[in-house]
Write an enzyme that holds these catalytic residues in place. Structure first.
Site, PDB file in Angstrom:
ATOM      1  N   TYR A   1      31.735  45.384  -1.090  1.00 31.50           N
ATOM      2  CA  TYR A   1      32.418  44.325  -1.833  1.00 31.50           C
ATOM      3  C   TYR A   1      33.243  44.962  -2.960  1.00 31.50           C
ATOM      4  O   TYR A   1      32.742  45.826  -3.685  1.00 31.50           O
ATOM      5  CB  TYR A   1      31.357  43.375  -2.398  1.00 31.50           C
ATOM      6  CG  TYR A   1      31.903  42.319  -3.323  1.00 31.50           C
ATOM      7  CD1 TYR A   1      32.704  41.294  -2.838  1.00 31.50           C
ATOM      8  CD2 TYR A   1      31.610  42.346  -4.671  1.00 31.50           C
ATOM      9  CE1 TYR A   1      33.201  40.326  -3.690  1.00 31.50           C
ATOM     10  CE2 TYR A   1      32.094  41.376  -5.534  1.00 31.50           C
ATOM     11  CZ  TYR A   1      32.899  40.371  -5.036  1.00 31.50           C
ATOM     12  OH  TYR A   1      33.387  39.428  -5.885  1.00 31.50           O
TER      13      TYR A   1
ATOM     14  N   LYS B   1      26.758  32.525  -3.203  1.00 34.44           N
ATOM     15  CA  LYS B   1      27.226  32.349  -1.833  1.00 34.44           C
ATOM     16  C   LYS B   1      26.238  31.514  -1.018  1.00 34.44           C
ATOM     17  O   LYS B   1      26.020  30.364  -1.350  1.00 34.44           O
ATOM     18  CB  LYS B   1      27.496  33.734  -1.218  1.00 34.44           C
ATOM     19  CG  LYS B   1      28.229  34.702  -2.158  1.00 34.44           C
ATOM     20  CD  LYS B   1      29.657  34.295  -2.467  1.00 34.44           C
ATOM     21  CE  LYS B   1      30.313  35.126  -3.571  1.00 34.44           C
ATOM     22  NZ  LYS B   1      30.252  36.575  -3.402  1.00 34.44           N
TER      23      LYS B   1
ATOM     24  N   ARG C   1      15.798  33.356 -22.956  1.00 35.28           N
ATOM     25  CA  ARG C   1      16.367  34.607 -22.429  1.00 35.28           C
ATOM     26  C   ARG C   1      15.252  35.459 -21.840  1.00 35.28           C
ATOM     27  O   ARG C   1      15.406  36.054 -20.780  1.00 35.28           O
ATOM     28  CB  ARG C   1      17.132  35.379 -23.527  1.00 35.28           C
ATOM     29  CG  ARG C   1      17.444  36.811 -23.105  1.00 35.28           C
ATOM     30  CD  ARG C   1      18.544  37.489 -23.916  1.00 35.28           C
ATOM     31  NE  ARG C   1      18.492  37.234 -25.337  1.00 35.28           N
ATOM     32  CZ  ARG C   1      17.572  37.751 -26.181  1.00 35.28           C
ATOM     33  NH1 ARG C   1      16.629  38.552 -25.726  1.00 35.28           N
ATOM     34  NH2 ARG C   1      17.616  37.458 -27.451  1.00 35.28           N
TER      35      ARG C   1
ATOM     36  N   ASP D   1      22.658  45.028  -0.189  1.00 33.73           N
ATOM     37  CA  ASP D   1      23.272  43.764  -0.606  1.00 33.73           C
ATOM     38  C   ASP D   1      23.136  42.809   0.583  1.00 33.73           C
ATOM     39  O   ASP D   1      23.791  42.988   1.609  1.00 33.73           O
ATOM     40  CB  ASP D   1      24.740  44.010  -0.979  1.00 33.73           C
ATOM     41  CG  ASP D   1      25.435  42.747  -1.494  1.00 33.73           C
ATOM     42  OD1 ASP D   1      25.029  41.637  -1.099  1.00 33.73           O
ATOM     43  OD2 ASP D   1      26.397  42.879  -2.273  1.00 33.73           O
TER      44      ASP D   1
END
Ligand SMILES: *Cc1c(COP(=O)(O)O)cnc(C)c1O
Length: 382
Positions: free
Chosen positions: A101, A199, A48, A174
């Site tokens: 978005y 994406k 982590r 973004d």
């Protein structure tokens, strides 16, 4: 500095010094052995907090976006969440694009507002409106998407960076739609770049992930702290998939752009099409800015149809090569109805999208097949 495509393949991806493997190994491990208490063999102790496969991806991302450091998360929204939590406090305001978005707006409006972080949607293509919103709200962050999702509006990144910095605010871009191959917001003045790696960077529709890339290391420190402290870090396996995808980013984006242009040229005059939104079109209101700040115009295209919402629904259900699905940026072409699918969560807000809007994520199949598929579907609308 070497060229973009060379860096996409080599930065963060040195061959393995132990075995000579050309591809660095995938470190599927949760923990790292210590030779004595606190005597680590390398910088790693628990995955982590840090894992070499994630580090490799982060180095590639920082290089491609011209940033100081990058942080990879389990989704684009997890990356955005860490950025917002690291850089806002109760009482702060975020000025956000009025066609951001849907998931980003939901996070900011439905989660952060309850923690005292306000938001003000604004049309970033109208710089006077941006100046007014900034003067009125004295925001901590400005949040831009360009090209925007799903309307493909273009924001002048350099101009908005100047407005933000004059007001002591920080600019987030973004860059999911453009990718660093088409545009590098940090070189235009942005402080943070966020990505849905899901994406184009991944490019193969096989993993969900996100990242924040920062202009300077100090801005990144609280984000890196949260990556460990709240634990939204990207897994080693998904990091490896994204590193693999990024190697072909340049080649894919060139073909996405070629195919996007071919489709727009082939369907723009179809009688069933009432409007087409593509920054590569000279008639697009943001064309000149896009031509200035982007290398090409990409593979996202949206269009409106004459028969309204019903015709739009029929169109997205009539294609064969274009598959009806949410998401975007993969090698395969997708088609969707934003008002009922990706952007359903913003219906009834200032970010609502037109009901007759159809969004295409143009893949890298043969453009002749894509054009023929859309034309047969549009012809069915009569
Ligand atoms: C998909 C998307 C996101 C959210 O990313 P996830 O990986 O789905 O969490 C954010 N911004 C844009 C522009 C997107 O398309």
């Amino acid at each position: 500095m070497t060229g973009f495509s060379t860096r996409a393949i080599h930065d963060g991806n040195p061959n393995d010094p132990g075995t000579g493997a050309v591809i660095p190994p995938l470190h599927l491990t949760s923990t790292f052995v210590q030779d004595g208490v606190g005597k680590l063999r390398s910088e790693y102790e628990y995955s982590r907090s840090g894992n070499p496969t994630r580090t490799a991806l982060q180095e590639t991302l920082a290089s491609l976006e011209a940033g100081a450091t990058a942080y990879a998360f389990a989704s684009g929204l997890a990356a955005e969440d860490a950025l917002i939590r690291a850089h806002t406090r109760p009482g702060d305001t975020i000025v956000i694009g009025n066609d951001a978005y849907g998931g980003t707006y939901r996070l900011i409006d439905q989660v952060y507002r309850h923690w005292g972080v306000e938001n003000r949607p604004v049309d970033f293509t109208d710089l006077d409106a941006v100046r007014t919103a900034v003067a009125e709200t004295k925001p901590k962050l400005l949040w831009v998407e360009t090209p925007s999702n799903p309307l493909l509006r273009i924001t002048d990144i350099a101009a908005v960076a100047e407005i933000a910095h004059l007001a002591g605010a920080l600019l987030v871009v973004d860059n999911t739609f453009a990718t660093p191959y088409l545009q590098q917001p940090i070189t235009l003045g942005a402080d943070f770049v966020v990505h849905s790696l899901t994406k184009y960077l991944g490019g193969h529709s096989d993993a969900v992930g996100g990242a924040v890339i920062v202009r300077d290391a100090e801005l990144g420190e609280p984000i890196g702290f949260l990556q460990n402290a709240s634990g939204g870090a990207l897994s080693p396996f998904d990091s490896w998939l994204f590193s693999r995808g990024i190697k072909t980013l340049s080649a894919r984006m060139r073909t996405h752009s070629d195919n996007g242009e071919a489709i727009v040229a082939a369907i723009a005059d179809h009688p069933a099409v009432s409007a087409i939104h593509y920054p590569g079109l000279e008639s697009h209101p943001g064309h000149e800015i896009a031509a200035k700040q982007q290398r090409r115009f990409g593979g996202m295209v949206s269009l409106q149809v004459r028969g309204g919402a019903d015709a739009a629904r029929k169109l997205v259900e009539s294609t064969r090569v274009f598959q009806l699905a949410e998401s975007l940026g993969g090698v395969e072409s997708l088609i969707e109805l934003p008002a009922a699918m990706t952007h359903a969560s913003v219906s009834g807000t200032e970010l609502e999208v037109p009901a007759d809007l159809v969004r295409l994520s143009v893949g890298i199949e043969d453009s002749e097949d894509l054009v023929a598929d859309l034309l047969q579907a549009l012809d069915q609308l009569g």
